[in-house]
Design a protein around this motif. Structure first.
Motif, mmCIF file in Angstrom:
data_model
loop_
_atom_site.group_PDB
_atom_site.id
_atom_site.type_symbol
_atom_site.label_atom_id
_atom_site.label_comp_id
_atom_site.label_asym_id
_atom_site.label_seq_id
_atom_site.Cartn_x
_atom_site.Cartn_y
_atom_site.Cartn_z
ATOM 1 N N LEU A 5 -9.057 14.853 -5.861
ATOM 2 C CA LEU A 5 -7.758 14.326 -5.317
ATOM 3 C C LEU A 5 -7.788 12.958 -4.599
ATOM 4 C CD1 LEU A 5 -4.727 14.421 -5.524
ATOM 5 C CD2 LEU A 5 -4.516 16.075 -3.532
ATOM 6 N N GLU A 6 -8.909 13.225 -3.615
ATOM 7 C CA GLU A 6 -9.093 12.062 -2.471
ATOM 8 C C GLU A 6 -9.524 10.736 -3.201
ATOM 9 O OE1 GLU A 6 -11.476 13.169 0.822
ATOM 10 O OE2 GLU A 6 -10.094 14.814 1.247
ATOM 11 N N VAL A 9 -6.509 9.276 -5.285
ATOM 12 C CA VAL A 9 -5.838 8.641 -4.535
ATOM 13 C C VAL A 9 -6.338 7.235 -4.118
ATOM 14 C CG1 VAL A 9 -4.677 8.901 -2.161
ATOM 15 C CG2 VAL A 9 -4.525 10.689 -3.440
ATOM 16 N N THR A 10 -7.498 7.144 -3.714
ATOM 17 C CA THR A 10 -8.110 6.094 -3.193
ATOM 18 C C THR A 10 -8.148 4.929 -4.374
ATOM 19 O OG1 THR A 10 -9.827 7.373 -1.528
ATOM 20 C CG2 THR A 10 -10.462 5.158 -2.518
ATOM 21 N N GLU A 11 -8.560 5.309 -5.730
ATOM 22 C CA GLU A 11 -8.409 4.291 -6.756
ATOM 23 C C GLU A 11 -6.984 3.936 -6.960
ATOM 24 O OE1 GLU A 11 -9.424 4.470 -11.644
ATOM 25 O OE2 GLU A 11 -9.794 6.397 -10.450
ATOM 26 N N MET A 12 -5.937 4.928 -6.805
ATOM 27 C CA MET A 12 -4.678 4.384 -6.922
ATOM 28 C C MET A 12 -4.287 3.105 -6.001
ATOM 29 S SD MET A 12 -3.157 8.311 -7.933
ATOM 30 C CE MET A 12 -1.261 7.337 -8.711
ATOM 31 N N VAL A 13 -4.762 3.473 -4.598
ATOM 32 C CA VAL A 13 -4.491 2.713 -3.749
ATOM 33 C C VAL A 13 -5.152 1.352 -4.053
ATOM 34 C CG1 VAL A 13 -4.659 2.188 -1.258
ATOM 35 C CG2 VAL A 13 -3.869 4.520 -1.916
ATOM 36 N N ASP A 14 -6.422 1.486 -4.219
ATOM 37 C CA ASP A 14 -7.041 -0.057 -4.533
ATOM 38 C C ASP A 14 -6.455 -0.845 -5.579
ATOM 39 O OD1 ASP A 14 -8.939 1.149 -2.298
ATOM 40 O OD2 ASP A 14 -10.434 1.728 -3.694
ATOM 41 N N LYS A 15 -5.891 0.114 -6.624
ATOM 42 C CA LYS A 15 -5.390 -0.819 -7.805
ATOM 43 C C LYS A 15 -4.043 -1.253 -7.650
ATOM 44 C CE LYS A 15 -8.195 1.310 -11.348
ATOM 45 N NZ LYS A 15 -8.382 1.924 -12.686
ATOM 46 N N LEU A 18 1.947 1.697 -6.627
ATOM 47 C CA LEU A 18 3.063 2.124 -5.687
ATOM 48 C C LEU A 18 3.271 3.787 -5.329
ATOM 49 C CD1 LEU A 18 5.766 -0.593 -6.401
ATOM 50 C CD2 LEU A 18 3.908 -0.654 -4.659
ATOM 51 N N PHE A 19 3.498 4.071 -4.311
ATOM 52 C CA PHE A 19 3.759 5.554 -3.992
ATOM 53 C C PHE A 19 4.756 6.183 -4.913
ATOM 54 C CE2 PHE A 19 6.091 8.886 -1.463
ATOM 55 C CZ PHE A 19 5.163 9.830 -1.725
ATOM 56 N N ALA A 20 5.940 5.359 -5.024
ATOM 57 C CA ALA A 20 7.070 5.953 -5.869
ATOM 58 C C ALA A 20 6.657 6.137 -7.275
ATOM 59 C CB ALA A 20 8.127 4.908 -5.804
ATOM 60 N N ASP A 21 5.923 5.041 -7.841
ATOM 61 C CA ASP A 21 5.441 5.315 -9.096
ATOM 62 C C ASP A 21 4.043 6.497 -9.328
ATOM 63 O OD1 ASP A 21 6.757 2.991 -9.944
ATOM 64 O OD2 ASP A 21 4.973 1.644 -9.652
ATOM 65 N N ALA A 22 3.496 6.541 -8.305
ATOM 66 C CA ALA A 22 2.505 7.584 -8.426
ATOM 67 C C ALA A 22 3.058 8.861 -8.232
ATOM 68 C CB ALA A 22 1.637 7.659 -7.018
ATOM 69 N N LYS A 23 4.058 9.225 -7.572
ATOM 70 C CA LYS A 23 5.114 10.330 -7.287
ATOM 71 C C LYS A 23 5.581 10.750 -8.644
ATOM 72 C CE LYS A 23 8.760 12.370 -4.536
ATOM 73 N NZ LYS A 23 9.664 12.177 -3.482
ATOM 74 N N ARG A 24 6.320 9.731 -9.253
ATOM 75 C CA ARG A 24 6.937 10.046 -10.615
ATOM 76 C C ARG A 24 5.889 10.537 -11.400
ATOM 77 N NH1 ARG A 24 11.671 8.392 -13.230
ATOM 78 N NH2 ARG A 24 11.226 7.542 -15.379
ATOM 79 N N GLU A 25 4.768 9.725 -11.713
ATOM 80 C CA GLU A 25 4.001 10.082 -12.829
ATOM 81 C C GLU A 25 3.237 11.632 -12.386
ATOM 82 O OE1 GLU A 25 2.276 9.247 -16.324
ATOM 83 O OE2 GLU A 25 3.688 8.317 -15.371
ATOM 84 N N PHE A 26 3.097 11.809 -11.194
ATOM 85 C CA PHE A 26 2.378 13.082 -10.858
ATOM 86 C C PHE A 26 3.575 14.255 -11.347
ATOM 87 C CE2 PHE A 26 2.498 16.966 -8.079
ATOM 88 C CZ PHE A 26 0.951 17.017 -8.463
ATOM 89 N N GLU A 27 4.540 14.126 -10.789
ATOM 90 C CA GLU A 27 5.887 14.860 -11.016
ATOM 91 C C GLU A 27 6.202 15.300 -12.676
ATOM 92 O OE1 GLU A 27 10.026 15.954 -8.995
ATOM 93 O OE2 GLU A 27 10.199 14.187 -10.226
#
Length: 65
Positions: A5-6, A9-15, A18-27
């Motif tokens: 998970l860490e 998250v690091t990869e997503m932040v580096d790319k 956005l938090f809202a997009d990550a949260k939506r996709e996870f859900e």
């Protein structure tokens, strides 16, 4: 799992995801997996997700699952 998970998250932040997009996709993926486990049974899936069945129905419609 924590390390995976860490790393994700690091990869997503580096790319620049956005938090809202990550949260939506996870859900979306989480709900889809629980629905799959319950073979589309909304009542059982909602119980496992600990959300109201109507809320689950709205999420399914929102995410086009």
């Amino acid at each position: 799992m924590k390390q995976q998970l860490e790393a994700l998250v690091t990869e997503m932040v580096d790319k620049g995801i956005l938090f809202a997009d990550a949260k939506r996709e996870f859900e979306k993926k989480f709900i889809a997996k629980v629905l799959q486990q319950h073979r589309g049974n909304l009542s059982r899936a909602a119980k496992d997700l600990r959300i109201h069945r109507n809320t689950l129905g709205k999420k399914i419609e929102e995410y086009k699952l």
